[in-house]
Motif scaffolding. Structure first.
Motif, short mmCIF file in Angstrom:
data_model
loop_
_atom_site.label_atom_id
_atom_site.label_comp_id
_atom_site.label_asym_id
_atom_site.label_seq_id
_atom_site.Cartn_x
_atom_site.Cartn_y
_atom_site.Cartn_z
N GLU A 1 0.62 36.67 23.44
CA GLU A 1 -0.63 37.88 23.73
C GLU A 1 -1.30 37.94 25.27
O GLU A 1 -1.56 38.78 25.77
CB GLU A 1 -1.77 37.62 22.81
N ALA A 2 -0.97 36.47 25.86
CA ALA A 2 -1.73 36.20 27.09
C ALA A 2 -0.81 37.33 28.15
O ALA A 2 -1.12 37.35 29.43
CB ALA A 2 -1.61 34.80 27.60
N PHE A 3 0.69 37.41 27.89
CA PHE A 3 1.56 38.06 28.91
C PHE A 3 1.15 39.58 28.69
O PHE A 3 1.49 40.21 27.83
CB PHE A 3 2.83 37.78 28.69
N THR A 4 0.63 40.31 29.68
CA THR A 4 0.42 41.73 29.72
C THR A 4 1.29 42.46 30.66
O THR A 4 1.49 43.51 30.39
CB THR A 4 -1.23 41.75 30.03
N ASP A 5 1.78 41.73 31.67
CA ASP A 5 2.79 42.48 32.46
C ASP A 5 4.14 42.28 32.72
O ASP A 5 4.99 42.40 33.27
CB ASP A 5 2.24 42.59 34.11
N ALA A 6 4.61 41.27 31.60
CA ALA A 6 5.97 40.97 31.44
C ALA A 6 6.25 40.76 29.89
O ALA A 6 5.58 40.48 28.94
CB ALA A 6 6.11 39.74 32.05
N PRO A 7 7.39 41.36 29.60
CA PRO A 7 7.84 41.30 28.25
C PRO A 7 7.91 39.79 27.57
O PRO A 7 8.37 38.79 28.28
CB PRO A 7 9.15 41.83 28.25
N ALA A 8 7.47 39.33 26.34
CA ALA A 8 7.35 38.16 25.97
C ALA A 8 7.44 38.14 24.32
O ALA A 8 6.95 39.05 23.68
CB ALA A 8 5.91 37.55 26.14
N ILE A 9 8.09 37.32 23.77
CA ILE A 9 8.51 37.16 22.44
C ILE A 9 8.38 35.82 22.12
O ILE A 9 8.67 34.93 22.66
CB ILE A 9 9.69 37.78 22.05
N ALA A 10 8.03 35.52 20.81
CA ALA A 10 8.00 34.28 20.11
C ALA A 10 9.01 34.21 19.14
O ALA A 10 9.57 35.24 18.20
CB ALA A 10 6.62 33.82 19.34
N VAL A 11 10.05 33.40 19.44
CA VAL A 11 11.54 33.17 18.62
C VAL A 11 11.42 31.90 17.83
O VAL A 11 10.89 30.98 18.16
CB VAL A 11 12.59 33.42 19.61
N GLY A 12 11.86 32.20 16.68
CA GLY A 12 12.37 31.08 15.58
C GLY A 12 13.57 30.57 15.73
O GLY A 12 14.49 31.05 16.43
N ARG A 13 13.78 29.30 14.97
CA ARG A 13 15.20 28.58 15.21
C ARG A 13 16.22 29.62 14.58
O ARG A 13 17.49 29.23 14.77
CB ARG A 13 15.03 27.44 14.39
N ARG A 14 15.85 30.51 13.61
CA ARG A 14 16.84 31.59 12.93
C ARG A 14 17.10 32.77 13.91
O ARG A 14 18.01 33.60 13.37
CB ARG A 14 16.59 31.90 11.69
#
Length: 283
Positions: free
Chosen positions: A114-127
């Motif tokens: 959520e803190a990234f506003t000017d760059a794409p960001a994702i949270a990824v899991g082990r799968r």
């Protein structure tokens, strides 16, 4: 189960890519039934008996030493990622703890996205599940998916192999992206051998995707920490973005990937344009 055969599969895949001549051995005049280095050629070079090496490939040498593994890594010319993978596979315990079927995102990683506003960001899991994404990442990677999907989360491996038309249009080099996806799952399996959902997901992909099945047999390995890739976005055009995977020190298989363009580049201008379009859509 995957873990019991993973070490042998990995060693065989690495033998197959080496020729005797590369290691100073005579190639011989007889045609080889299988590609690459034979077990009886590899074992002496690594300083072990042929019988012991065969047992190792068969998963019948559970107490293999670090020295033997390092000797095999040197002989097989493994890189740093492959060497670590070899050691992990050799240390998979016989009794594995099952992991919960639903992977819950750590709050700290959610806040980071959520803190990234000017760059794409994702949270990824082990799968390979995308457990969270910001609006710009959604617009870049999977605009055809709902922003807040119900039920199963989007999975970047599933998208790349089972939504081929979309994936091949998005990535200029889909083959490289697909290989990195498989490498990501290979490392996850060696780190989390008790994840039955992960093993079931891999089995599903093998059944549904010939491309995945072929790549899995090659056993690519990479930590996928920093990768530059060209994206062909239908709204703003081609962009080259560097993806940086950030993992917490107590690695539980989750991390945050941030996509950035080189400052002052055309790609940065186009990423900004995509951000403007995304912001306008949200408004």
């Amino acid at each position: 189960m995957y873990p019991s055969s993973a070490l042998g599969e990995f060693l065989r895949s690495r033998r197959a890519r080496l020729q005797p001549e590369e290691l100073g051995l005579p190639g011989g005049v007889r045609r080889r039934r299988v590609a690459g280095l034979r077990r009886e050629e590899l074992a002496p070079l690594a300083g072990v008996s042929v019988g012991y090496y065969i047992r190792l490939e068969q998963g019948q040498a559970p107490n293999v030493s670090d020295e033997v593994l390092d000797a095999l890594a040197r002989t097989l010319r493994l890189d740093a990622d492959e060497r670590r993978h070899l050691h992990r596979l050799a240390r998979i315990p016989q009794a594995q703890t099952s992991l919960p079927p639903t992977e819950v995102l750590r709050p700290g990683l959610s806040h980071m996205v959520e803190a990234f506003t000017d760059a794409p960001a994702i949270a990824v899991g082990r799968r390979g599940d995308i457990l969270a994404w910001n609006p710009l990442a959604h617009a870049l990677l999977a605009p055809h998916w709902p922003v807040m999907p119900t039920g199963r989360p989007p999975n970047f491996v599933r998208i790349d192999f089972l939504e081929l038309a979309f994936a091949r249009s998005l990535y200029a080099d889909w083959a490289a992206k697909a290989r990195d996806d498989v490498a990501y799952l290979q490392v996850s399996v060696s780190n989390f051998p008790g994840d039955e959902q992960l093993l079931a997901f891999i089995a599903e992909l093998k059944e549904l995707s010939p491309e995945f099945r072929e790549l899995w047999a090659e056993h690519p390995v990479s930590n996928c920490a920093t990768i530059a890739r060209e994206y062909r976005h239908p709204q703003v055009g081609a962009m080259t973005l560097a993806a940086e995977l950030l993992r917490p020190p107590d690695d539980e298989g989750q991390g945050v990937t941030v996509f950035q363009a080189e400052p002052g580049s055309v790609s940065q201008d186009r990423l900004r344009r995509l951000a403007e379009l995304t912001s306008g859509s949200a408004a």
